[in-house]
Scaffold this motif. Structure first.
Motif, mmCIF file in Angstrom:
data_model
loop_
_atom_site.group_PDB
_atom_site.id
_atom_site.type_symbol
_atom_site.label_atom_id
_atom_site.label_comp_id
_atom_site.label_asym_id
_atom_site.label_seq_id
_atom_site.Cartn_x
_atom_site.Cartn_y
_atom_site.Cartn_z
ATOM 1 N N VAL A 114 -4.508 80.294 -30.860
ATOM 2 C CA VAL A 114 -4.788 81.720 -30.423
ATOM 3 C C VAL A 114 -6.064 81.653 -29.335
ATOM 4 N N PRO A 115 -5.696 82.224 -28.222
ATOM 5 C CA PRO A 115 -6.589 82.186 -26.932
ATOM 6 C C PRO A 115 -8.132 82.267 -27.429
ATOM 7 N N ALA A 116 -9.046 81.352 -26.799
ATOM 8 C CA ALA A 116 -10.535 81.311 -27.020
ATOM 9 C C ALA A 116 -11.052 82.615 -27.149
ATOM 10 N N ALA A 117 -10.944 83.496 -26.139
ATOM 11 C CA ALA A 117 -11.554 84.747 -25.944
ATOM 12 C C ALA A 117 -11.123 85.592 -27.239
ATOM 13 N N LEU A 118 -10.127 85.274 -27.923
ATOM 14 C CA LEU A 118 -9.319 86.256 -29.028
ATOM 15 C C LEU A 118 -9.967 85.693 -30.262
ATOM 16 N N ALA A 119 -10.077 84.218 -30.393
ATOM 17 C CA ALA A 119 -10.192 83.842 -31.739
ATOM 18 C C ALA A 119 -11.426 84.097 -32.683
ATOM 19 N N ALA A 166 -12.386 87.388 -37.406
ATOM 20 C CA ALA A 166 -13.142 88.376 -38.046
ATOM 21 C C ALA A 166 -12.169 89.149 -38.900
ATOM 22 N N GLY A 167 -11.250 89.587 -38.150
ATOM 23 C CA GLY A 167 -10.236 90.545 -38.637
ATOM 24 C C GLY A 167 -9.440 89.702 -39.833
ATOM 25 N N ALA A 168 -9.219 88.504 -39.873
ATOM 26 C CA ALA A 168 -8.782 87.973 -40.925
ATOM 27 C C ALA A 168 -9.540 87.778 -42.299
ATOM 28 N N VAL A 169 -10.854 87.707 -41.948
ATOM 29 C CA VAL A 169 -11.558 87.510 -43.256
ATOM 30 C C VAL A 169 -11.969 88.969 -43.505
ATOM 31 N N ILE A 170 -12.006 89.977 -42.857
ATOM 32 C CA ILE A 170 -12.094 91.635 -43.178
ATOM 33 C C ILE A 170 -10.946 91.857 -43.892
ATOM 34 N N ALA A 171 -9.800 91.603 -43.186
ATOM 35 C CA ALA A 171 -8.360 92.173 -44.040
ATOM 36 C C ALA A 171 -8.117 91.335 -45.335
ATOM 37 N N GLU A 172 -8.664 90.175 -45.617
ATOM 38 C CA GLU A 172 -8.511 89.464 -46.928
ATOM 39 C C GLU A 172 -9.457 90.224 -47.615
ATOM 40 N N ALA A 173 -10.782 90.520 -47.213
ATOM 41 C CA ALA A 173 -11.639 91.187 -48.236
ATOM 42 C C ALA A 173 -11.411 92.524 -48.851
ATOM 43 N N TRP A 214 -10.521 76.299 -35.493
ATOM 44 C CA TRP A 214 -9.088 75.948 -35.968
ATOM 45 C C TRP A 214 -8.041 76.941 -35.469
ATOM 46 N N LEU A 215 -8.341 78.205 -35.559
ATOM 47 C CA LEU A 215 -7.347 79.200 -34.968
ATOM 48 C C LEU A 215 -7.018 79.177 -33.669
ATOM 49 N N SER A 216 -8.101 78.424 -32.578
ATOM 50 C CA SER A 216 -7.631 78.091 -31.466
ATOM 51 C C SER A 216 -6.879 77.043 -31.108
ATOM 52 N N GLY A 217 -7.496 75.936 -31.989
ATOM 53 C CA GLY A 217 -6.474 74.816 -31.830
ATOM 54 C C GLY A 217 -5.308 74.709 -32.449
ATOM 55 N N ALA A 218 -5.349 74.730 -33.856
ATOM 56 C CA ALA A 218 -4.211 74.765 -34.745
ATOM 57 C C ALA A 218 -3.106 76.002 -34.356
ATOM 58 N N LEU A 219 -3.573 77.178 -34.165
ATOM 59 C CA LEU A 219 -2.687 78.321 -34.082
ATOM 60 C C LEU A 219 -2.563 78.739 -32.639
#
Length: 186
Positions: free
Chosen positions: A47-52, A57-64, A40-45
């Protein structure tokens, strides 16, 4: 007003922590959920595939981390400041997708049914406001948080508000008038 500030902080802690915990749990519920979020990050936002994967992971870790910090009294101001930053980024992302007319369902809380729209932006703005108010009241507070019935009620109210915000799409579906097709009309 000063006497109400600790309770306002507690309510804001609950709404933001519960929302982030639910969002994080949905994205990290398993390999498939995480892979869906990454795609979803690659498509909707865009985000380049290599960075998705690292961004996901950064989003999940940051929210947690923000949710956890909001539960540890000495870390509450840091948790709120992290939440403000995350919610600002999330809000900009939602507005960007709305402007680009992205039709892919939102993955904020797992498998969404609707593409990003005004309700998503409003939800994020409400959360951003709660995190901002919480940051101000937490930074202005002095002493440990109260441990009384009013504190429990403030936490419960914040958690209830979080659940309403998390299920906003479903609530809107309940109150939205049904569309009547020409075959169904009298």
């Amino acid at each position: 007003m000063a006497d109400a500030m600790p309770y306002l902080t507690i309510g804001c802690q609950a709404v933001v922590a519960v929302t982030f915990a639910r969002s994080c749990a949905a994205k990290a519920a398993g390999r498939d959920a995480f892979a869906d979020f990454r795609r979803w990050l690659s498509g909707a936002l865009r985000v380049p595939a290599a960075l998705a994967a690292p961004v996901a992971a950064g989003a999940v870790i940051a929210e947690a981390a923000a949710a956890a910090a909001l539960l540890v009294p000495p870390l509450v101001p840091i948790g709120f400041l992290a939440a403000v930053l995350l919610l600002a980024v999330f809000t900009v992302a939602v507005v960007s997708m709305i402007r680009r007319r992205v039709r892919v369902p939102c993955r904020c809380f797992g498998a969404g049914r609707r593409p990003p729209g005004v309700p998503h932006a409003v939800r994020n703005l409400v959360l951003l406001t709660a995190a901002s108010i919480g940051a101000v009241t937490a930074l202005a507070g002095d002493g440990p948080p109260p441990a009384d019935a009013a504190a429990a009620l403030a936490a419960l109210a914040g958690a209830a508000a979080a659940l309403l915000l998390i299920d906003l799409e479903e609530i809107i579906d309940l109150v939205r008038p049904l569309a009547v097709t020409s075959e169904e009309s009298p």
